[in-house]
Scaffold this active site. Structure first.
Site, PDB file in Angstrom:
ATOM      1  N   CYS A   2      23.871  20.089  94.549  1.00 40.93           N
ATOM      2  CA  CYS A   2      22.561  19.459  94.698  1.00 40.93           C
ATOM      3  C   CYS A   2      21.502  20.436  94.208  1.00 40.93           C
ATOM      4  O   CYS A   2      21.743  21.630  94.083  1.00 40.93           O
ATOM      5  CB  CYS A   2      22.296  19.128  96.164  1.00 40.93           C
ATOM      6  SG  CYS A   2      23.603  18.147  96.893  1.00 40.93           S
ATOM      7  N   ARG A  27      21.887  19.048  88.257  1.00 42.12           N
ATOM      8  CA  ARG A  27      22.822  19.504  89.292  1.00 42.12           C
ATOM      9  C   ARG A  27      23.355  18.373  90.149  1.00 42.12           C
ATOM     10  O   ARG A  27      24.385  18.500  90.807  1.00 42.12           O
ATOM     11  CB  ARG A  27      22.118  20.512  90.217  1.00 42.12           C
ATOM     12  CG  ARG A  27      21.696  21.778  89.542  1.00 42.12           C
ATOM     13  CD  ARG A  27      20.992  22.667  90.522  1.00 42.12           C
ATOM     14  NE  ARG A  27      21.907  23.200  91.515  1.00 42.12           N
ATOM     15  CZ  ARG A  27      22.549  24.343  91.400  1.00 42.12           C
ATOM     16  NH1 ARG A  27      22.382  25.083  90.337  1.00 42.12           N
ATOM     17  NH2 ARG A  27      23.361  24.767  92.339  1.00 42.12           N
ATOM     18  N   TRP A  75      23.897  15.241  95.003  1.00 42.81           N
ATOM     19  CA  TRP A  75      25.205  14.842  94.469  1.00 42.81           C
ATOM     20  C   TRP A  75      26.066  14.602  95.714  1.00 42.81           C
ATOM     21  O   TRP A  75      26.430  15.533  96.413  1.00 42.81           O
ATOM     22  CB  TRP A  75      25.787  15.964  93.609  1.00 42.81           C
ATOM     23  CG  TRP A  75      27.071  15.611  92.933  1.00 42.81           C
ATOM     24  CD1 TRP A  75      27.213  14.984  91.730  1.00 42.81           C
ATOM     25  CD2 TRP A  75      28.398  15.877  93.401  1.00 42.81           C
ATOM     26  NE1 TRP A  75      28.540  14.832  91.428  1.00 42.81           N
ATOM     27  CE2 TRP A  75      29.294  15.371  92.433  1.00 42.81           C
ATOM     28  CE3 TRP A  75      28.927  16.483  94.544  1.00 42.81           C
ATOM     29  CZ2 TRP A  75      30.673  15.456  92.552  1.00 42.81           C
ATOM     30  CZ3 TRP A  75      30.303  16.557  94.673  1.00 42.81           C
ATOM     31  CH2 TRP A  75      31.161  16.059  93.692  1.00 42.81           C
ATOM     32  N   ASN A 101      22.357  22.205 100.135  1.00 39.45           N
ATOM     33  CA  ASN A 101      23.372  22.105  99.089  1.00 39.45           C
ATOM     34  C   ASN A 101      24.614  22.797  99.614  1.00 39.45           C
ATOM     35  O   ASN A 101      24.545  23.929 100.058  1.00 39.45           O
ATOM     36  CB  ASN A 101      22.861  22.810  97.817  1.00 39.45           C
ATOM     37  CG  ASN A 101      23.938  22.946  96.765  1.00 39.45           C
ATOM     38  OD1 ASN A 101      24.849  22.115  96.688  1.00 39.45           O
ATOM     39  ND2 ASN A 101      23.840  23.976  95.945  1.00 39.45           N
ATOM     40  N   GLY A 102      25.766  22.111  99.571  1.00 40.71           N
ATOM     41  CA  GLY A 102      27.006  22.705 100.075  1.00 40.71           C
ATOM     42  C   GLY A 102      27.736  21.698 100.945  1.00 40.71           C
ATOM     43  O   GLY A 102      27.444  20.499 100.907  1.00 40.71           O
ATOM     44  N   GLU A 487      39.944  20.273  75.363  1.00 40.78           N
ATOM     45  CA  GLU A 487      38.490  20.327  75.514  1.00 40.78           C
ATOM     46  C   GLU A 487      37.824  19.127  74.825  1.00 40.78           C
ATOM     47  O   GLU A 487      36.880  18.548  75.362  1.00 40.78           O
ATOM     48  CB  GLU A 487      37.977  21.668  74.958  1.00 40.78           C
ATOM     49  CG  GLU A 487      36.478  21.865  74.934  1.00 40.78           C
ATOM     50  CD  GLU A 487      35.799  21.796  76.299  1.00 40.78           C
ATOM     51  OE1 GLU A 487      36.486  21.771  77.337  1.00 40.78           O
ATOM     52  OE2 GLU A 487      34.555  21.748  76.322  1.00 40.78           O
ATOM     53  N   LYS A 491      35.502  16.417  76.760  1.00 39.57           N
ATOM     54  CA  LYS A 491      34.132  16.076  76.359  1.00 39.57           C
ATOM     55  C   LYS A 491      33.978  14.563  76.266  1.00 39.57           C
ATOM     56  O   LYS A 491      33.012  14.001  76.767  1.00 39.57           O
ATOM     57  CB  LYS A 491      33.770  16.683  74.990  1.00 39.57           C
ATOM     58  CG  LYS A 491      33.550  18.160  74.936  1.00 39.57           C
ATOM     59  CD  LYS A 491      32.343  18.659  75.674  1.00 39.57           C
ATOM     60  CE  LYS A 491      32.592  18.886  77.128  1.00 39.57           C
ATOM     61  NZ  LYS A 491      33.114  20.109  77.595  1.00 39.57           N
ATOM     62  N   GLU A 494      34.227  12.720  79.839  1.00 37.99           N
ATOM     63  CA  GLU A 494      33.177  12.930  80.846  1.00 37.99           C
ATOM     64  C   GLU A 494      31.838  12.298  80.482  1.00 37.99           C
ATOM     65  O   GLU A 494      31.081  11.916  81.360  1.00 37.99           O
ATOM     66  CB  GLU A 494      33.033  14.402  81.232  1.00 37.99           C
ATOM     67  CG  GLU A 494      32.482  15.325  80.202  1.00 37.99           C
ATOM     68  CD  GLU A 494      32.429  16.767  80.692  1.00 37.99           C
ATOM     69  OE1 GLU A 494      32.305  17.018  81.888  1.00 37.99           O
ATOM     70  OE2 GLU A 494      32.480  17.672  79.832  1.00 37.99           O
ATOM     71  N   HIS A 510      57.586  13.516  73.617  1.00 32.38           N
ATOM     72  CA  HIS A 510      58.226  13.523  74.943  1.00 32.38           C
ATOM     73  C   HIS A 510      57.565  12.525  75.884  1.00 32.38           C
ATOM     74  O   HIS A 510      57.743  12.614  77.098  1.00 32.38           O
ATOM     75  CB  HIS A 510      58.178  14.935  75.535  1.00 32.38           C
ATOM     76  CG  HIS A 510      58.931  15.929  74.709  1.00 32.38           C
ATOM     77  ND1 HIS A 510      60.305  15.945  74.630  1.00 32.38           N
ATOM     78  CD2 HIS A 510      58.503  16.913  73.881  1.00 32.38           C
ATOM     79  CE1 HIS A 510      60.688  16.908  73.806  1.00 32.38           C
ATOM     80  NE2 HIS A 510      59.601  17.507  73.334  1.00 32.38           N
ATOM     81  N   LYS A 609      26.528  19.636  87.356  1.00 32.05           N
ATOM     82  CA  LYS A 609      26.681  20.800  86.491  1.00 32.05           C
ATOM     83  C   LYS A 609      27.392  21.951  87.180  1.00 32.05           C
ATOM     84  O   LYS A 609      28.238  22.601  86.606  1.00 32.05           O
ATOM     85  CB  LYS A 609      25.290  21.239  86.021  1.00 32.05           C
ATOM     86  CG  LYS A 609      25.305  22.385  85.041  1.00 32.05           C
ATOM     87  CD  LYS A 609      25.901  21.961  83.731  1.00 32.05           C
ATOM     88  CE  LYS A 609      26.039  23.110  82.751  1.00 32.05           C
ATOM     89  NZ  LYS A 609      27.000  22.766  81.679  1.00 32.05           N
TER      90      LYS A 609
HETATM   91  O1  M6R Z   1      30.324  26.780  85.741  1.00 32.00           O
HETATM   92  P1  M6R Z   1      31.784  26.747  85.445  1.00 32.00           P
HETATM   93  O2  M6R Z   1      32.088  27.214  84.055  1.00 32.00           O
HETATM   94  O3  M6R Z   1      32.609  27.480  86.446  1.00 32.00           O
HETATM   95  O4  M6R Z   1      32.177  25.211  85.521  1.00 32.00           O
HETATM   96  C1  M6R Z   1      33.510  24.803  85.421  1.00 32.00           C
HETATM   97  C2  M6R Z   1      33.601  23.303  85.253  1.00 32.00           C
HETATM   98  O5  M6R Z   1      33.050  22.643  86.348  1.00 32.00           O
HETATM   99  C3  M6R Z   1      32.896  22.830  83.982  1.00 32.00           C
HETATM  100  O6  M6R Z   1      33.365  23.490  82.848  1.00 32.00           O
HETATM  101  C4  M6R Z   1      33.086  21.301  83.799  1.00 32.00           C
HETATM  102  O7  M6R Z   1      34.431  21.028  83.525  1.00 32.00           O
HETATM  103  C5  M6R Z   1      32.186  20.772  82.689  1.00 32.00           C
HETATM  104  N1  M6R Z   1      31.558  19.547  83.103  1.00 32.00           N
HETATM  105  C6  M6R Z   1      32.911  20.473  81.434  1.00 32.00           C
HETATM  106  O8  M6R Z   1      32.080  19.970  80.447  1.00 32.00           O
END
Ligand code: M6R
Length: 614
Positions: A2, A27, A75, A101-102, A487, A491, A494, A510, A609
């Site tokens: 958050c 966030r 969040w 937040n937490g 990756e 992308k 998400e 496989h 984020k």
């Molecule tokens: O801040 P961090 O690099 O530790 O975050 C790790 C993941 O939460 C972050 O890479 C997440 O997978 C992204 N949304 C990917 O685009």
């Protein structure tokens, strides 16, 4: 996850809080709220499910006066996104308000106990329990708010960054943190509070990073007072923020994600600056030089990370093993922390995290610390928890990454891992001087090669439109480009919500090959170095089943292109740098498909984020 903003000073708080929330909205963005002590002396809370602009609509006809306030963008963890579950939350007598937040892990037992004592809960959140508990401490022990806060927080199990306001103290905020970040901005006769620096930077560059289990008493006209949960006093150490306001604005781009993709030639240079010395054919990392014995003596290296950072870690494994011949294991931090891993004091654990706040990665670091391993952090956010919890490390120095989908952090992490690998190899003597000079020179050329790929943005946008209604994608790569397949798929899923899977190309037969038909686009990362012939065979296998091929190839390629329906070219480079180039068209492809689908790319659904909860 958050976003938290607070203000106390001589200005009107509301505009500062709203602007701060907008900057922190990356966030968490399922609801927003604000608490103010207005000119009337009343403590008012306005909150709503939805975005910050929905909150502004709610407050349009309300009294938003006051020079003290707290605000929150949520969040959801406990309780669905709703008006009631939004923060701030009142205490029983409505004298106190709190944002958090937490996660409060023991909230159920505390809630049961407080309900039994006659306290009434409005929401389903874990957060509300904290403010009720604080009031209970004041009521039952006849203590001040300042005394009640540590008493209550000592009973709380979990993670928190929180800020409290008291109707009877209209010039004071109380903030506390454990496991979630909190920064206090120090202005002229005013203070700011933020989950990160983005709501503060416009007003002051002087900040105090609140430490673990610390409580800050923030009173206008007085120096900051900091204590901890044992009521011991701490000095408020003021740091100078290095970021600038322009770094957190879109700079003419429609979205932060696109801006950050286009920033990569510059951010890569920033990651290398002062570390890469082409004139000497060397890499110099102070974290390696200062800890030479411990790092070179490592029997094994373990990389811990999550999400995109984990993908970068996989590439790091290939690089470190290739150049240093030391064994490297790559772990999901969330698995590592709970499966009683075998860690030796001779191990080096590398934690990779853009935010430096990811709860699972931080917990993995703490576990490795207990086992006596040496800890190396690769973080972007300066002063973040993981950066502070590790013995040494290397910042990626790319400025704030605001788009929820990580882009520039990935290429910077891979670059930094290369610098680490080569710097270790240099000390270990596992790479010849000549080879090292070749690699160093080639890395220096990567930013201009990225520029070249970015020039094809328009073509990629046109191709992306073809896939607006596609439901599934498969991404394949081998060797250094296998993590790129993972990756690229991450992308796409998400931000577009299209199902996408990444696989090592040879694994396709496989199982995933069963999915291939004329409906299934298969993205194949097939630059010419390393396993080219093998991946060509994999492409033939897809073609034979009428799959549609989108390939990433080296400029001048003919064989893979001949089999592909669409191709994106990247300049030739060393095999170990191919991921930094091959991911660029895939970032753009994901972005443009998501745009074609009308998605909110900077704030995709359900994501946040900085994942500060496990
Ligand atoms: O801040 P961090 O690099 O530790 O975050 C790790 C993941 O939460 C972050 O890479 C997440 O997978 C992204 N949304 C990917 O685009």
């Amino acid at each position: 996850m958050c976003g938290i903003v607070g203000y106390v000073g001589g200005r009107q708080a509301y505009p500062i809080l709203i602007k701060g929330l907008t900057r922190l909205e990356y966030r968490g963005y399922d609801s927003a709220g604000v608490a103010l002590i207005g000119d009337s002396g009343k403590l008012v809370i306005y909150k709503t499910k939805g975005k910050v602009k929905d909150l502004e609509a709610v407050t349009a006809d309300k009294d938003i006066s006051g020079s003290i306030g707290i605000a929150h963008t949520r969040w959801a963890t406990h309780g669905e996104p709703s008006d009631i579950n939004s923060h701030p939350h009142y205490s029983e007598n409505h004298n106190l308000a709190l944002i958090h937040n937490g996660i409060i892990e023991n909230y159920l037992s505390l809630k049961t106990e407080l309900t039994r004592k006659g306290y009434h809960f409005q929401s389903q959140t874990d957060t509300e329990v904290v403010i009720q508990l604080i009031q209970y401490m004041m009521d039952s022990r006849s203590v001040s708010l300042e005394e009640a806060v540590p008493l209550a927080l000592n009973l709380v199990v979990g993670a928190y960054a929180l800020v409290i306001m008291d109707k009877d103290q209209p010039d004071k905020l109380i903030a506390a943190r454990k496991g979630s970040p909190l920064i206090i901005g120090v202005g002229e006769d005013e203070y700011f509070v933020g989950s990160d620096a983005s709501p503060i930077i416009e007003y002051t560059h002087k900040v105090v990073y609140l430490g673990e289990e610390q409580i800050a008493y923030i009173k206008r006209g007085e120096d900051l007072r900091i204590t901890d949960l044992r009521n011991e006093e701490h000095t408020a150490r003021i740091s100078e923020l290095e970021m600038s306001l322009s770094e957190i604005e879109k700079g003419g781009f429609p979205h932060f994600m696109l801006k950050e993709i286009f920033e990569q030639p510059r951010t890569l240079k920033a990651s290398m600056q002062g570390r890469l010395h082409p004139e000497l054919g060397e890499v110099k990392l102070s974290g390696v030089i200062d800890n030479r014995e411990r790092l070179l003596g490592a029997k094994r290296i373990i990389i811990c990370a999550c999400g995109t950072s984990w993908h970068a870690g996989l590439i790091g494994k290939y690089m470190i093993e290739e150049f240093t011949r030391k064994p490297v294991e790559v772990e999901y931090a969330s698995e590592f922390r709970y499966r009683r891993p075998v860690i030796f004091p001779t191990d080096v654990v590398i934690a990779i995290s853009q935010s430096g706040e990811t709860a699972d990665t931080l917990a993995a670091v703490k576990l490795a610390r207990e086992a006596g391993a040496f800890l190396f952090g690769i973080c972007n956010v300066v002063g973040s928890s993981i950066a502070r919890a590790t013995d040494t490390g290397c910042y990626t120095h790319i400025g704030p990454e605001i788009g929820v989908a990580s882009t520039k952090a990935f290429t910077a992490q891979v670059t930094t891992l290369f610098l680490l690998a080569l710097s270790l190899a240099e000390q270990l003597g596992t790479v010849t001087d000549e080879r090292r000079a070749q690699l160093v020179n080639e890395l220096q050329r990567i930013p201009e090669k990225i520029e070249k790929i970015l020039q094809h943005d328009g073509e990629i946008a046109d191709i992306a439109k073809i896939f607006t209604y596609t439901r599934n994608f498969l991404y394949l790569g081998r060797g250094y480009n296998y993590p790129v397949a993972l990756e690229g798929a991450l992308k796409l899923k998400e931000i577009s919500y299209i199902h996408a899977e990444g696989y090592p190309a040879a694994e396709m037969k496989h199982g995933p090959i069963a999915l291939i038909d004329e409906e299934m686009p298969v993205v194949v990362i097939a630059p010419k170095r390393g396993n080219y012939e093998k991946i060509l065979s994999n492409i033939q296998e897809v073609k034979a089943r009428k799959g549609r091929i989108i390939s990433v190839v080296t400029e001048g390629d003919t064989d893979v292109k001949a089999l592909s329906d669409w191709s994106f070219e990247i300049p030739d480079s060393e095999e170990c740098f191919e991921p930094i180039l091959s991911i660029i068209p895939l970032q753009l492809l994901a972005y443009h498909i998501a745009i074609a689908k009308g998605r909110n790319v900077d704030q995709p659904r359900n994501l946040a984020k900085s994942v500060t909860v496990e």
